[in-house]
Structures are given as C-alpha cells and as structure tokens.
Design a protein around this motif. Structure first.
Motif, mmCIF file in Angstrom:
data_model
loop_
_atom_site.group_PDB
_atom_site.id
_atom_site.type_symbol
_atom_site.label_atom_id
_atom_site.label_comp_id
_atom_site.label_asym_id
_atom_site.label_seq_id
_atom_site.Cartn_x
_atom_site.Cartn_y
_atom_site.Cartn_z
ATOM 1 N N ALA A 1 9.281 3.488 -8.893
ATOM 2 C CA ALA A 1 8.071 3.406 -8.089
ATOM 3 C C ALA A 1 7.632 1.959 -7.933
ATOM 4 N N ALA A 2 7.049 1.653 -6.791
ATOM 5 C CA ALA A 2 6.442 0.340 -6.571
ATOM 6 C C ALA A 2 5.021 0.372 -7.114
ATOM 7 N N VAL A 3 4.674 -0.640 -7.884
ATOM 8 C CA VAL A 3 3.339 -0.649 -8.506
ATOM 9 C C VAL A 3 2.449 -1.763 -7.967
ATOM 10 N N ALA A 4 3.044 -2.756 -7.326
ATOM 11 C CA ALA A 4 2.249 -3.858 -6.768
ATOM 12 C C ALA A 4 3.093 -4.597 -5.737
ATOM 13 N N ALA A 5 2.412 -5.267 -4.808
ATOM 14 C CA ALA A 5 3.125 -6.037 -3.788
ATOM 15 C C ALA A 5 2.289 -7.248 -3.393
ATOM 16 N N ARG A 6 2.981 -8.293 -2.947
ATOM 17 C CA ARG A 6 2.289 -9.515 -2.534
ATOM 18 C C ARG A 6 3.208 -10.304 -1.594
ATOM 19 N N ARG A 7 2.623 -11.235 -0.899
ATOM 20 C CA ARG A 7 3.392 -12.113 -0.021
ATOM 21 C C ARG A 7 3.740 -13.381 -0.789
ATOM 22 N N GLU A 8 4.997 -13.774 -0.747
ATOM 23 C CA GLU A 8 5.457 -15.021 -1.355
ATOM 24 C C GLU A 8 6.162 -15.831 -0.273
ATOM 25 N N SER A 9 5.441 -16.756 0.340
ATOM 26 C CA SER A 9 5.983 -17.570 1.426
ATOM 27 C C SER A 9 6.471 -16.661 2.552
ATOM 28 N N GLU A 10 7.755 -16.679 2.863
ATOM 29 C CA GLU A 10 8.282 -15.875 3.956
ATOM 30 C C GLU A 10 8.758 -14.498 3.511
ATOM 31 N N GLY B 1 -6.715 24.534 3.017
ATOM 32 C CA GLY B 1 -6.789 23.233 3.687
ATOM 33 C C GLY B 1 -6.858 22.121 2.662
ATOM 34 N N PRO B 2 -5.722 21.546 2.258
ATOM 35 C CA PRO B 2 -5.750 20.448 1.286
ATOM 36 C C PRO B 2 -6.426 19.210 1.863
ATOM 37 N N ARG B 3 -6.843 18.345 0.979
ATOM 38 C CA ARG B 3 -7.279 17.004 1.383
ATOM 39 C C ARG B 3 -6.066 16.101 1.275
ATOM 40 N N PHE B 4 -5.668 15.496 2.370
ATOM 41 C CA PHE B 4 -4.467 14.665 2.413
ATOM 42 C C PHE B 4 -4.833 13.215 2.120
ATOM 43 N N VAL B 5 -4.214 12.640 1.100
ATOM 44 C CA VAL B 5 -4.518 11.260 0.715
ATOM 45 C C VAL B 5 -3.220 10.457 0.678
ATOM 46 N N ALA B 6 -3.129 9.441 1.517
ATOM 47 C CA ALA B 6 -1.930 8.609 1.584
ATOM 48 C C ALA B 6 -1.689 7.877 0.272
ATOM 49 N N ARG B 7 -0.428 7.763 -0.114
ATOM 50 C CA ARG B 7 -0.052 6.922 -1.255
ATOM 51 C C ARG B 7 -0.024 5.475 -0.751
ATOM 52 N N SER B 8 -1.118 4.792 -0.923
ATOM 53 C CA SER B 8 -1.315 3.529 -0.202
ATOM 54 C C SER B 8 -1.603 2.320 -1.081
ATOM 55 N N ALA B 9 -1.472 2.442 -2.403
ATOM 56 C CA ALA B 9 -1.884 1.351 -3.284
ATOM 57 C C ALA B 9 -1.152 0.043 -2.961
ATOM 58 N N VAL B 10 0.151 0.118 -2.742
ATOM 59 C CA VAL B 10 0.923 -1.089 -2.448
ATOM 60 C C VAL B 10 0.471 -1.702 -1.133
ATOM 61 N N LEU B 11 0.201 -0.864 -0.154
ATOM 62 C CA LEU B 11 -0.261 -1.366 1.133
ATOM 63 C C LEU B 11 -1.620 -2.045 1.012
ATOM 64 N N GLU B 12 -2.488 -1.476 0.204
ATOM 65 C CA GLU B 12 -3.799 -2.082 0.009
ATOM 66 C C GLU B 12 -3.678 -3.435 -0.679
ATOM 67 N N ASP B 13 -2.679 -3.591 -1.562
ATOM 68 C CA ASP B 13 -2.425 -4.899 -2.168
ATOM 69 C C ASP B 13 -2.182 -5.959 -1.101
ATOM 70 N N VAL C 1 -6.758 1.001 5.164
ATOM 71 C CA VAL C 1 -6.664 2.433 4.884
ATOM 72 C C VAL C 1 -8.005 3.038 5.273
ATOM 73 N N VAL C 2 -7.967 4.081 6.099
ATOM 74 C CA VAL C 2 -9.202 4.603 6.690
ATOM 75 C C VAL C 2 -9.351 6.094 6.405
ATOM 76 N N ASP C 3 -10.584 6.585 6.585
ATOM 77 C CA ASP C 3 -10.877 8.001 6.406
ATOM 78 C C ASP C 3 -10.429 8.785 7.627
ATOM 79 N N HIS C 4 -9.956 10.021 7.361
ATOM 80 C CA HIS C 4 -9.562 10.915 8.443
ATOM 81 C C HIS C 4 -10.717 11.858 8.760
#
Length: 318
Positions: free
Chosen positions: A80-89, A228-240, A245-248
């Motif tokens: 699993a990816a736990v964190a992400a960041r930009r490093e130069s290019e 009717g489930p509540r759908f929640v995107a797995r978005s932690a890495v993207l938020e990093d 990330v918005v409400d539906h």
C-alpha cells in the motif's frame, strides 16, 4: 529504495489501474502497479454488465488483467502507498513496507470504501444477498422478494430501479425522511409496500438472507436487501499531493478531476475508476483507466520531445 524512476506508477490493481497499466505498457513505458490487494468487489460472485466478461469472478478478472500487463513488460508489487510528495520532476511514493518508489507520472486508481448501514447481518451478506446496484446484481435477484432499506439520499431512486426487476418489493423507510404525498403516490402506483417501522437486524439461515426483523419483532420475509452505502474514495495519497477531494451530493467523498481523461489539478497526477467516479461499474472503471493511460503516455511523449529538442540544440551549439 528503488533508484531508477519509472515512467508511470499506478496505485491500485483493479480494473481501472490494470487498464491504465496495460495502455502504458503497450506504449513501451516503464510502469509498475502497486496493489494493496483489497478489491472492493471481492465479496461479489461475479462481474456483470462487462461485455464478454459477464459473470466472471472478480479475482479471475484481476488474474487475467495482470497476465496481460506482464506480457507487455509491466510490473507488479504488493503493498500500500502511505504517503506521496513531489521531488523536483518526480513523484516519490512511500510504501507501507518502508520503500520509496519514484515516477514521472502517477495514476491513482485506489477505488473507494463502502461505508455500510450499521445493522447486524449487513456486512456478512454484503455482495450477495445485500446489494446496492441494480445493474451489477439486479438480474440475479429478479422476481425475488426484495426490500430496499431507507439508508441514504438515493433510497427512493433505488426503489424505482428495482421495481423494474421484481413485483414483490418493499420499502423499509427505517431512518429515511417521511415520504411526500407525490412520493407516496408513486410507490403506491408501482405496487411497492411501504413499512415505516425501524429495522433491527437481518435474519440469516445457512448463510443466506431469510428476512428483515423490525424493532417491534415482526419479520418481513425477504431474500435480498438493497442498501445505500456511503462511498468514500481512498484518497489519502492524493490529498498529500494537494488534489482536491469533494463531497458528493448523495453522500460520500470523491476526487475532483480537471478533465474527462482523469487529469487532476496537480500536474502529472491522473485518477481513474471509483476514486473519481463513485458510481462507475467495472467496465466504466476499465475504460477510464485506458483513457488516463493514453493521456499519460501522450503527456510523457511531449516531455520527451522537449528534452530531445534541448539536447539537439545543445549539440548544434557544441
């Protein structure tokens, strides 16, 4: 730590991620799929409404997809990816096992989490006798005694759709708002029985749904329950990385995209599948992955050309 940067790193090995990886691998890109092995559709017996693959077990679809990607040189890694960041290019993605993967582009296809109603028996039967999508599983419960649980803002829409599939349909209002006169008239016209009493739990025998027990003790015999489930995107890495990330409107959270190819507002980052489209079926997620993969390759082509032109100019001046 992996030193050599990839052309593209794909997070998520479901239909969207695999299709994106396949497109990139066929374009001769170095691509790796990092997959946590937690497919949302694992409880389902089969994938439906996927042309030529209808009824195929989800695990078999993944197996076939991985083999195709590998046949073109694509690689896989469990984790699993736990964190992400930009490093130069480049983008740097940290994995749960302590490694760091680097890539020129990211395709995030991590899917979503189904937050189910808190009722005994729902989680146990999820993906079989407890379902939510008429297009994914409606045919399998056609003509059966079905109940729709008033568990979300989309419940009445589900009632209308499932009325096409069975004449024995009950709406368990549960915690949903009271029906308006127009809504009550619509359900009456459809022959849908409305029960206003709150639900206590599901009745299960031999691993199958037999009924729904109300708080007053009465059991409504049913063989399928729509929730009717509540759908929640797995978005932690993207938020990093600063991806919005918005409400539906129907509840839940999803990733906002900048265009139809899955490109986000963060340059170099694309998304595909349920992380960006909460209602996408498997075939739609696969199509989104293909589109994102093609656009990522085109973006890399433009960058490669710019670098080649710079080298050419340097050589001409030497």
């Amino acid at each position: 730590m992996t030193d050599e940067p990839l052309d593209a790193l794909v997070l998520g090995g479901g239909a969207a991620g695999l299709s994106g990886a396949l497109t990139l691998a066929r374009s001769r890109r170095s691509v790796l799929v990092l997959d946590a092995g937690e497919p949302r559709n694992a409880p389902a017996e089969g994938v439906h409404a996927f042309l030529t693959r209808d009824g195929l077990p989800p695990a078999e679809l993944v197996r076939l997809g991985r083999a195709e990607v590998e046949s073109y040189g694509g690689r896989f890694r469990s984790g699993a990816a736990v964190a992400a960041r930009r490093e130069s290019e480049l983008f740097a993605v940290d994995t749960a096992d302590g490694d760091t993967l680097r890539a020129r582009r990211l395709l995030v296809a991590t899917g979503l989490v189904d937050e189910l109603p808190d009722l005994p028996g729902v989680r146990e039967l999820w993906g079989h006798d407890v379902l939510h999508c008429p297009y994914c599983h409606g045919w399998e419960v056609r003509d059966q005694p079905v109940a729709v649980l008033g568990s979300g803002p989309n419940s009445l829409h589900q009632v209308k759709l499932f009325s096409q599939l069975t004449a024995d349909l009950v709406y368990l209002r549960h915690h949903a708002p009271a029906l308006s006169p127009d809504e009550a008239e619509e359900l009456a016209a459809l022959g849908v029985t409305v029960i206003d009493e709150e639900v206590a739990r599901l009745e299960i025998a031999d691993g199958r749904l037999t009924g729904v027990r109300l708080v007053g003790g009465r059991v409504v015999p049913r063989t399928a329950l729509v929730v009717g489930p509540r759908f929640v995107a797995r978005s932690a890495v993207l938020e990093d990385l600063g991806v919005p990330v918005v409400d539906h409107p129907w509840g839940g959270r999803y990733v906002a995209t900048a265009d139809v190819t899955g490109r986000t507002e963060v340059p170099g980052v694309w998304v595909a599948g349920n992380v960006a489209d909460l209602s996408a079926q498997v075939v739609a997620a696969a199509a989104a992955g293909t589109m994102a993969g093609a656009r990522i390759n085109a973006d890399l082509v433009e960058e490669d050309i710019a670098r080649a032109v710079a080298r050419h100019r340097e050589g001409a001046l030497a």
